[in-house]
Write an enzyme that holds these catalytic residues in place. Structure first.
Site, PDB file in Angstrom:
ATOM      1  N   ASP A 104      25.594 -11.054  -9.610  1.00  0.00           N
ATOM      2  CA  ASP A 104      26.046 -10.781 -10.978  1.00  0.00           C
ATOM      3  C   ASP A 104      25.962 -12.051 -11.804  1.00  0.00           C
ATOM      4  O   ASP A 104      26.086 -13.162 -11.289  1.00  0.00           O
ATOM      5  CB  ASP A 104      27.449 -10.178 -11.007  1.00  0.00           C
ATOM      6  CG  ASP A 104      28.401 -10.793 -10.002  1.00  0.00           C
ATOM      7  OD1 ASP A 104      28.030 -11.791  -9.336  1.00  0.00           O
ATOM      8  OD2 ASP A 104      29.526 -10.297  -9.860  1.00  0.00           O
ATOM      9  N   GLU A 124      31.898  -7.998 -15.011  1.00  0.00           N
ATOM     10  CA  GLU A 124      33.287  -8.114 -15.475  1.00  0.00           C
ATOM     11  C   GLU A 124      33.680  -6.937 -16.369  1.00  0.00           C
ATOM     12  O   GLU A 124      34.857  -6.578 -16.452  1.00  0.00           O
ATOM     13  CB  GLU A 124      33.492  -9.431 -16.228  1.00  0.00           C
ATOM     14  CG  GLU A 124      33.277 -10.692 -15.398  1.00  0.00           C
ATOM     15  CD  GLU A 124      34.299 -10.871 -14.289  1.00  0.00           C
ATOM     16  OE1 GLU A 124      35.241 -10.062 -14.181  1.00  0.00           O
ATOM     17  OE2 GLU A 124      34.156 -11.832 -13.515  1.00  0.00           O
TER      18      GLU A 124
END
Length: 410
Positions: free
Chosen positions: A80, A141
């Site tokens: 990520d 997130e």
């Protein structure tokens, strides 16, 4: 894998100075979810230079790269890319240049590990066979990036994997890896709740209907959902992390926004939380005599199911890593945590793909020991202003990623 360990370690040792500079650069230049333009460009260029076939713009800023090395399994690996909207307080020489954005969860390390592992794969094609699929995922997130990549055609450019690996930093000593089977992380939902009111002058509240007070009543009321609705032996978290309303001292606004985060393992508990939120929000608005068209608006702003590690795949990696790192450095049993992830949503239509999500220690061992001596569980926590990836974790995480991929591709 062990017979080629010297080769892997030599490649990583030679590459470590570059990887550390890449990590520092990413840390200095964090980008929020779906805005990881620079980070994606760095990933795409590095993997293109190594001979990967690279596709960009999958899930807005997502990167998909494949390296086909003959017959064999297809193994997917995800890193990520996004940072957090928060201020860093580490005092590092390579601290974020943006006072409002910081890599306080280690995603900069995740990207660096993947780029280091990619170089290992590109330089050891004589010892593995199959297809490596590397993913630079946006907006973890926001718990939205994986779903966005699926929606925008991930599997139009990538083959279905036979195994899937992801890794995350954790504030335990460098040298430790957790490879634990079963349920590992909670499901999550993110909600935007808008209370509508009637604005007015702060000196004449009787002429207004105050959405700030409605929102405040909801914050308090929500706490009763868990304490008086959810069974005590179930896990549930309900956090109101933001209240946004108004901009002046003497003006009652006409709307107030709550940002709410849920964590759960049992889908029934999720429904209890959502049902309670809707009932309490609507009930408060009704008590203020708000008409139907001005009842609270609830928008689901992203979510994920619980993350579950495949037992066979995770056991295989734990055994392989334990044979190299030493069994005492591979943790196989830990309780599940209420943190959440969306990487497993990258499976998309292929829910039968086994996943192993590894946790990699990134804390200086002495810093960790000092914290433990002081009675603290960790020296710092993810999403805290002082979250720190020790530089020794850069080659270590690269080694773990490389060994895991080669174990499955050998």
């Amino acid at each position: 894998m062990t017979e080629h360990l010297d080769t892997v370690d030599r490649i990583i040792a030679e590459d470590t100075p570059r990887l550390i500079e890449v990590f520092k650069d990413l840390h200095r230049n964090p980008e929020l979810g779906f805005a990881e333009v620079r980070t994606a460009r760095i990933i795409a260029q590095a993997l293109t230079d190594l001979g990967f076939t690279v596709t960009t713009g999958i899930g807005r800023t997502g990167v998909v790269a494949t390296l086909d090395n003959g017959p064999g399994p297809v193994v997917m690996y995800r890193a990520d890319m996004d940072a957090l909207a928060m201020t860093e307080a580490t005092g590092l020489d390579w601290a974020s240049h943006d006072p409002m954005v910081g890599h306080m969860c280690g995603h900069d390390a995740h990207v660096t590990w993947m780029l280091g592992m990619a170089r290992v794969l590109a330089r050891t094609t004589d010892i593995w066979s199959g297809t490596a699929v590397l993913i630079g995922q946006p907006a973890e997130e926001l718990i939205s990036g994986a779903a966005a990549m699926i929606e925008e055609g991930l599997y139009d450019v990538a083959p279905k994997p036979e195994a899937f690996i992801a890794m995350h930093t954790t504030p335990v000593p460098v040298g430790l890896v957790a490879a634990v089977e079963g349920e590992r992380m909670a499901g999550t939902d993110q909600l935007d709740i808008v209370f509508h009111g009637v604005g007015g002058h702060g000196s004449m509240p009787q002429l207004a209907k105050d959405p700030v007070l409605m929102a405040a009543q909801a914050v308090v009321g929500f706490q009763g959902i868990i304490s008086r609705t959810v069974a005590p032996n179930e896990t549930a978290v309900l956090t109101v992390s933001s209240i946004q309303a108004g901009s002046a001292y003497n003006v009652i606004p006409d709307r107030a926004l709550l940002k709410v985060n849920l964590r759960w393992f049992n889908p029934h508990v999720r429904e209890q939380l959502l049902t309670g939120i809707r009932a309490i929000s609507t009930g408060i608005a009704r008590s203020w005599d708000m008409p139907d068209e001005l009842l609270p608006t609830i928008t689901m702003a992203g979510g994920s199911t619980p993350l579950v590690n495949d037992a066979a795949l995770t056991g295989r990696l734990a055994t392989a890593l334990g044979g190299i790192l030493g069994e005492h450095n591979v943790v196989r049993q830990l309780p599940a945590v209420t943190g959440s992830e969306d990487c497993h949503l990258l499976k998309g239509p292929h829910q039968d793909v086994p996943l192993s999500y590894l946790m990699v220690g990134v804390a200086d061992p002495q810093v960790y020991a000092d914290a433990a001596a002081g009675g603290r569980l960790f020296p710092y926590a993810p999403h805290s202003p002082d979250y720190l990836v020790d530089l020794a974790a850069i080659p270590f995480g690269t080694r773990i990623a490389s060994l895991a991929m080669l174990e499955l591709l050998a």
